[in-house]
Motif scaffolding. Structure first.
Motif, short mmCIF file in Angstrom:
data_model
loop_
_atom_site.label_atom_id
_atom_site.label_comp_id
_atom_site.label_asym_id
_atom_site.label_seq_id
_atom_site.Cartn_x
_atom_site.Cartn_y
_atom_site.Cartn_z
N GLY A 129 -12.45 -0.38 0.16
CA GLY A 129 -12.03 -1.99 0.19
C GLY A 129 -11.65 -2.82 -1.16
O GLY A 129 -11.44 -4.00 -1.35
N LYS A 130 -11.35 -2.03 -2.13
CA LYS A 130 -11.17 -2.41 -3.37
C LYS A 130 -9.93 -3.36 -3.38
O LYS A 130 -9.88 -4.40 -3.80
N SER A 131 -8.82 -2.72 -2.96
CA SER A 131 -7.57 -3.36 -2.93
C SER A 131 -7.37 -4.38 -2.12
O SER A 131 -7.03 -5.34 -2.48
N THR A 132 -7.98 -4.30 -0.94
CA THR A 132 -8.04 -5.62 -0.05
C THR A 132 -9.19 -6.71 -0.78
O THR A 132 -8.59 -7.80 -0.41
N ARG A 142 0.61 -1.07 -0.04
CA ARG A 142 -0.02 -0.05 0.23
C ARG A 142 0.87 1.40 0.11
O ARG A 142 0.25 2.36 -0.38
N SER A 178 -12.78 6.03 -2.66
CA SER A 178 -11.59 5.53 -1.84
C SER A 178 -11.73 5.15 -0.50
O SER A 178 -12.51 5.47 0.41
N GLY A 179 -11.09 4.00 -0.16
CA GLY A 179 -11.20 3.47 1.29
C GLY A 179 -12.24 2.27 1.33
O GLY A 179 -12.73 1.74 2.39
N1 LIG Z 1 -2.51 -3.09 5.70
C1 LIG Z 1 -3.50 -2.44 6.42
N2 LIG Z 1 -3.46 -1.87 7.50
C2 LIG Z 1 -4.31 -1.17 8.07
N3 LIG Z 1 -5.22 -0.86 7.44
C3 LIG Z 1 -5.67 -1.25 6.53
C4 LIG Z 1 -4.56 -1.96 5.74
N4 LIG Z 1 -5.12 -2.28 4.49
C5 LIG Z 1 -6.28 -1.64 4.19
N5 LIG Z 1 -6.50 -0.95 5.45
C6 LIG Z 1 -7.82 -0.19 5.66
O1 LIG Z 1 -8.80 -0.93 4.96
C7 LIG Z 1 -9.67 0.06 4.26
C8 LIG Z 1 -9.90 -0.56 2.94
O2 LIG Z 1 -8.59 -0.26 2.23
P1 LIG Z 1 -8.30 -0.52 0.60
O3 LIG Z 1 -6.76 -0.15 0.26
O4 LIG Z 1 -8.95 -1.84 0.28
O5 LIG Z 1 -9.25 0.67 -0.02
P2 LIG Z 1 -9.59 1.00 -1.25
O6 LIG Z 1 -10.78 0.84 -2.02
O7 LIG Z 1 -8.49 0.31 -2.24
O8 LIG Z 1 -8.98 2.59 -1.66
P3 LIG Z 1 -7.98 3.40 -2.44
O9 LIG Z 1 -9.36 3.79 -3.65
O10 LIG Z 1 -7.78 4.47 -1.69
O11 LIG Z 1 -6.95 2.58 -2.96
C9 LIG Z 1 -9.12 1.44 4.43
O12 LIG Z 1 -9.77 2.12 5.35
C10 LIG Z 1 -7.77 1.31 4.84
O13 LIG Z 1 -7.46 2.30 5.64
#
Ligand SMILES: Nc1ncnc2c1ncn2[C@@H]1O[C@H](COP(=O)(O)OP(=O)(O)OP(=O)(O)O)[C@@H](O)[C@H]1O
Ligand SMILES: [Mg+2]
Lengths: 440, 176, 222
Positions: free
Chosen positions: C41-44, A438, C38-39
């Motif tokens: 959870g897409k990447s997760t 990340r 944003s945030g």
């Molecule tokens: N390794 C981690 N440690 C702590 N919190 C995390 C971690 N990975 C994700 N999160 C939290 O989980 C939530 C989802 O994160 P994620 O990265 O999946 O979002 P996203 O949809 O990909 O956002 P973006 O569009 O900003 O990339 C966010 O609130 C983030 O802060």
């Protein structure tokens, strides 16, 4: 002074890694102080002592022993420097905020140096106090000597402390060089300079008197010219180690057949200097270690036994070498921590694309091997060659002693370098965790 | 912008007859609704009355005989003056989308379903346009027009997302 | 045929509930966009689908096999053999040239240096990046970096290509070009593509969109 106040403020707000680094700097400074105090202590002794004390017992061997103690500062300096560099990018990122508020680059660098110096000063003072206390208690409780006469002359002690702090300050200033801090952030210099080739002239120059002597040419000012030559050669070889590391990395990178070797070699090639620095100290230890093999063989050949004096002396030398190697290995460990911190996201990405943890570990291991093998072998050979003419053994089989010793020392050097990578494993695990995907 | 300006602009290249103008208009502005021939004819008459174009002759290419028009210096000045101006950056606050969101809240108490459906419809249209962009041999003019449409649909979609995030405030305002 | 499926998966980071029971099913050969604010959870979600992380609850299936219960070594094998992954900033190894970066997965698989380099060059050519083959990442523009990163992801012929904001650092024209190359190559390869993005114009390149909101799928929009 405001700069000092800012430094103090920043010091309190440091991250966990930074506090760890400050502690490492302090430990290094304390160690350096110990060895310098030891040297001063030896110089301050009077009269003949018990033979079992080895080189400390004789008045004649004391300067040499003190010098050896002084030499121990080299691995510690390497360690200190490496620790100073660790997280320098991290720290400077924090300091980039200062640039936004209008601090000049020089001020920022100075701040970095101040932080290092402060930790070093703390370590030096603690080390000095501990040394003096220990020395007093040993004198009073074990040897029942008068405790009034200080072992370390105060003037020498203060000079030693000043030296350690000064070295730390200079290293702190140098560490800031690698980072370009602009108000908008921090970039590490993209292309690192490859080690210069001109340093090779120094050891070559050092060889001239010796070669002249072997060739039967007249050598003026003997034995000083020979000694000067040997000194130049040793220093020159140490300075050229970065080049050696760089060269073996380059060759290894060209011929690499596996991804691990390629990654290890290329990482080494772009950043050969820190490895070169630590390898030069490791090489010195290996050279001295394999050199003492000749002396040992000569004495054994001569007297067929080791009296307490020599036994203690050799044990002390071996102990010193082991300590030096350990400290150097610690410096390498610190450098690898820096590599992992810098490469964390990239390595985490490799892992995400299906590179196994074992393969990443092998990358670290091969870095150690590629960096260590050539300098350690060269050093062992030099240790053997430098003293060939002191041979003239009655019993030829004793010649195997220094050879075995040299091989052992070289192996030990390589082992020290590779063991550090083993110790980096947990750090690697943390560096490549999915969370690192990340960051950017 | 008016049809008159468009026709004047096309006439700056060379004299053209009415049917030619209609064809070129439809070719060069693929995203725009095709122009009716009657409209071309009426506009040319008006321009001639104002002295911005003049009849330069007739042409006959297989079909019926056609009147060819050329642009006058008054007409050229008019086009240049118009090009030097800008389009007013109109605030499209009263678009059908925002009206629907407000009405959905008033009538049904929630706009979530509408927003998702609208998003799907917009994205479907964007997919079609994207696919058209990827067809072989597409002209640069058509590409530009498609990009224009895509960017506008994209703006709508981003507005829809913002609307979703603001819906709480809006609900409070509408049903306190 | 459903190739990749997540069933009610949940993932938390400390107090953050990143995924709250998402279910998605991805067909073989399809290009799916995962969008959301944003945030959300897409990447997760992408990390869970690709076996980089394991969810705390729920199941992930790939090709009829449950993968979230496999150990790290088995998932590593899976990622290496079946998946290709592209991230926002390329994340190439800075000390290696572009070809060497692309050849890296092949080298790890035990292919020879020459053979891997040839295949890597081939892929750089397909990604329109042959001109930077011998440059290091530090010398490349964002668009070139992404082309090289995509070549690296595709070089092993993966069944599924995961891309997390692959055009996030590029302007819209450069992004479109790079994305077009990726999708074309995936189509030729017959790869399934999972595309995480918050750019609607990128999402419009996909066959289908999955909207993620606050860690849950907010309706699968066909
Ligand atoms: N390794 C981690 N440690 C702590 N919190 C995390 C971690 N990975 C994700 N999160 C939290 O989980 C939530 C989802 O994160 P994620 O990265 O999946 O979002 P996203 O949809 O990909 O956002 P973006 O569009 O900003 O990339 C966010 O609130 C983030 O802060
Ligand atoms: Mg993300």
């Amino acid at each position: 002074m405001t700069l000092l106040r800012v430094a103090g403020m920043l010091g309190r707000g440091g991250s966990r890694a930074e506090r760890a680094r400050a502690r490492l700097v302090a430990v290094g400074a304390a160690l350096a102080t110990w060895f310098l105090f030891g040297a001063a202590n030896v110089l301050a002794l009077h009269g003949q002592l018990d033979d079992r004390l080895g080189p400390i017992a004789n008045r004649g061997t004391r300067p040499g022993t003190a010098f050896a103690f002084g030499l121990m500062i080299l691995p510690i300096a390497a360690f200190l420097h490496q620790t100073g560099r660790l997280a320098s990018a991290d720290r400077e990122r924090r300091l980039a905020a200062l640039r936004l508020t209008g601090a000049t680059p020089a001020q920022v660098r100075l701040l970095g140096a101040l932080e290092t110096t402060r930790s070093a000063a703390l370590g030096t003072v603690c080390g000095a106090i501990a040394y003096v206390l220990l020395e007093w208690s040993i004198r009073g409780l074990l040897l029942h000597l008068p405790t009034t006469a200080a072992g370390v002359p105060p003037a020498l002690g203060l000079a030693a402390m000043a030296l350690v702090i000064a070295v730390a300050a200079v290293s702190g200033l140098l560490a800031g060089r690698h980072v370009v801090t602009s108000p908008l952030g921090v970039t590490r210099r993209a292309t690192r300079r490859r080690p210069g080739r001109r340093v090779l002239l120094v050891p070559v120059l050092g060889c001239v008197p010796m070669v002249a002597r072997f060739a039967g040419l007249p050598v003026p000012y003997r034995p000083y010219s020979l000694l000067l030559g040997a000194g130049l050669f040793a220093v020159g070889m140490m300075l050229s180690t970065s080049l050696l590391v760089w060269a073996s990395a380059r060759v290894a990178g060209r011929r690499a057949r596996s991804a691990e070797t390629l990654l290890a070699a290329r990482a080494l090639e772009t950043d050969a200097r820190p490895w070169g620095r630590t390898m030069s100290v490791l090489g010195l230890a290996v050279a001295i270690g394999s050199g003492t093999g000749w002396i040992e063989a000569g004495i054994m050949d001569d007297r067929h036994t080791l009296d307490p004096f020599w036994l203690t002396s050799f044990t002390l030398v071996d102990l010193a070498l082991l300590v030096a190697m350990a400290v150097t290995a610690a410096a390498l460990l610190v450098h690898q921590a820096e590599y992992l911190m810098e490469h964390g996201p990239v390595l985490a990405t490799l892992r995400a694309t299906g590179v196994a943890d074992g393969e990443l570990r092998r990358v670290l291991l091969r870095q150690g091997i590629i960096a260590a093998v050539l300098p350690c072998s060269v050093a062992a050979l030099i240790g053997l060659l430098g003293l060939t003419d002191t041979g003239g053994l009655h019993n030829e089989t004793w010649a195997w002693w220094p050879v075995t010793n040299a091989v052992l020392m070289a192996a030990l050097g390589v082992l020290a370098a590779t063991l550090t990578t083993k110790a980096s494993q947990r750090r690697l695990q943390r560096a490549v965790s999915p969370g690192r995907l990340r960051t950017e | 912008m008016s049809i008159g300006h468009v026709l004047l602009g096309l006439l700056t290249e060379r004299p053209k007859h009415g049917y030619e103008l209609k064809r070129e208009h439809d070719d060069r502005f693929p995203g725009v609704k095709p122009i009716a021939y009657g409209q071309v004819y009426a506009t040319l008459q008006r321009l001639e009355r104002d002295g911005k174009v003049a009849v330069s002759g007739t042409a006959k290419e297989g079909g019926p005989e056609r009147v060819v028009y050329e642009i006058t210096s008054v007409g050229t000045d008019e086009v240049r003056r118009w090009l030097a101006e800008i389009e007013p950056p109109a605030p499209y606050v009263s678009s059908a989308l925002s009206t629907r969101v407000v009405l959905a809240l008033i009538v049904g108490g929630t706009a979530d379903g509408y927003l998702l459906r609208q998003r799907a419809a917009h994205l479907e249209r964007m997919r079609e346009l994207t696919a058209r962009k990827n067809t072989a041999g597409i002209s640069a003019g058509e590409l530009l027009a498609t990009d224009y449409a895509l960017h506008h649909l994209d703006a709508d979609l981003r507005w829809l997302e913002t609307a979703r995030q603001r819906i709480g405030e809006l609900t409070k305002e509408i049903r306190p | 045929m459903t190739l990749l499926e997540a069933r009610r998966i949940e993932k938390t980071f400390g107090r953050t509930h990143a995924l709250r029971g998402v279910s998605v099913a991805i067909e073989s050969g399809e290009v799916v966009a995962i969008t959301g604010p944003s945030g959300s959870g897409k990447s997760t979600l992408l990390h869970c689908l690709s076996g980089i992380m394991c969810p705390e609850a729920g199941e992930v299936h790939y090709d009829g096999r449950r993968i979230d219960t496999l150990d790290e070594a088995a998932r590593t094998r899976l990622r290496r053999d079946a998946f290709g992954i592209v991230f926002q900033f390329g994340r190439l190894v800075p000390e290696l040239t572009a070809v060497e970066n692309v050849a890296l997965p092949l080298l790890f698989n035990g292919d020879g240096r020459e053979k891997s380099a040839t295949v890597a060059r081939d892929w750089l050519e397909r990604m329109d990046a042959l001109d930077v083959a011998d440059a290091r990442p530090g010398e490349l523009s964002g668009g070139q970096l992404q082309r090289v990163a995509m070549a690296r992801a595709l070089v092993t012929g993966p069944k599924v290509v995961f891309a997390d904001e692959p055009t996030g650092a590029l302007d819209s024209l450069a992004g479109e070009k790079v994305l077009g190359l990726l999708l074309e190559a995936a189509r030729v390869n017959g790869s399934t593509v999972v595309l995480v993005t918050h750019d609607n114009q990128v999402a419009a390149h996909a066959d289908r969109e999955i909207v993620v909101r606050d860690g849950a799928a907010a309706g699968v929009v066909a």
